[in-house]
Scaffold this motif. Structure first.
Motif, short mmCIF file in Angstrom:
data_model
loop_
_atom_site.label_atom_id
_atom_site.label_comp_id
_atom_site.label_asym_id
_atom_site.label_seq_id
_atom_site.Cartn_x
_atom_site.Cartn_y
_atom_site.Cartn_z
N ALA A 83 0.84 -1.20 0.00
CA ALA A 83 0.00 0.00 0.00
C ALA A 83 0.87 1.24 0.00
N LEU A 84 0.34 2.31 -0.59
CA LEU A 84 1.04 3.59 -0.64
C LEU A 84 0.02 4.71 -0.45
N PHE A 85 0.41 5.73 0.30
CA PHE A 85 -0.48 6.88 0.52
C PHE A 85 0.30 8.17 0.30
N ILE A 86 -0.28 9.08 -0.49
CA ILE A 86 0.34 10.37 -0.80
C ILE A 86 -0.52 11.50 -0.25
N PRO A 87 -0.07 12.22 0.76
CA PRO A 87 -0.83 13.39 1.22
C PRO A 87 -0.59 14.57 0.27
N ILE A 88 -1.65 15.27 -0.08
CA ILE A 88 -1.57 16.44 -0.95
C ILE A 88 -1.86 17.68 -0.09
N TYR A 89 -0.89 18.56 0.00
CA TYR A 89 -1.02 19.75 0.85
C TYR A 89 -1.26 20.99 0.00
#
Length: 243
Positions: A163-169
């Protein structure tokens, strides 16, 4: 050719064969060359290229997020793709654009626990990475000490192993998050991470650019309105006494 090794890792190989002479007789020699990482890199670069085209063509944040999700999923590399967005007035992340091979209960539970509030850090690992503004990579679900055993079970039940998660700020605050799941172990590597970082930066730039342009349009509209009212007021004063 696609193969799955004994460790449940996805591999792409090129198969070659030739005839050789061995002990005064002929034999067949078959060998395989692993091209997995090369193909992964090519696929991710293609996604990056598509995302940059999306950013250039679209001027709506929602449309960008929707098309980014489609770009990831259409590459047929990831088994689950989901983009969640955050309303400024709430801490909960809304699962807005999701596609993939998953059970309904998995998405329902994810929607229940996906928060930006620090107190949810023990329920959803992605929350921890949201707070740190870092990309999360898990290459073996079973080897991670999940704080939330129910979420771990949901992932295993859906046969997700990486699994991979990318936070977008945006402006120093979380605006959205991109989640990717794969049914094989050890899918993400350092090359993948560097491309995902570039994807994150490009999307964040585009979202900020849209906001800046929106503010400029509002400012221009306000200035035009003020100029109109000023002109109207001056013309009116030609015929009436104005104070």
């Amino acid at each position: 050719m696609q193969v799955i090794n004994k460790n449940n890792e996805f591999k792409l190989v090129n198969i070659y064969s030739q005839t050789i002479k061995l002990n005064d007789s002929f034999a067949g020699l078959i060998y395989a060359i692993d091209i997995t990482e090369e193909i992964k890199k090519e696929n991710l670069l293609e996604i990056l290229k598509n995302i940059n085209q999306i950013i250039i063509k679209l001027s709506s944040k929602d449309e960008i997020y929707k098309n980014v999700m489609e770009s990831f999923y259409n590459q047929k590399t990831f088994d689950f793709v989901c983009i969640a967005t955050k309303n400024e007035n709430f801490t909960k992340m809304e699962l807005k654009y999701c596609k993939g091979d998953y059970k309904k209960e998995f998405l329902e539970y994810l929607a229940e626990i996906f928060e930006t509030d620090p107190k949810y850090s023990d329920k959803c690992m992605a929350t921890q990475y949201i707070l740190k503004n870092q990309i999360m990579i898990i290459n073996d679900i079973n080897s991670v000490n999940f704080p939330n055993k129910k979420l771990l079970k949901q992932l295993i039940d859906n046969n997700f192993h990486s699994a991979l998660f990318i936070p977008i700020y945006k402006n120093g605050k979380i605006d959205a998050g991109i989640g990717l799941c794969v049914k094989y172990k050890n899918y993400f590597n350092k090359v993948c991470l560097s491309i995902f970082k570039e994807i994150k930066e490009d999307i964040e730039y585009a979202i900020k650019k849209i906001e800046d342009y929106t503010l400029l349009d509002l400012l221009k509209e306000a200035i035009d309105k003020n100029l109109f009212m000023d002109t109207y007021y001056r013309r009116k004063c030609k015929y009436f006494i104005c104070e």
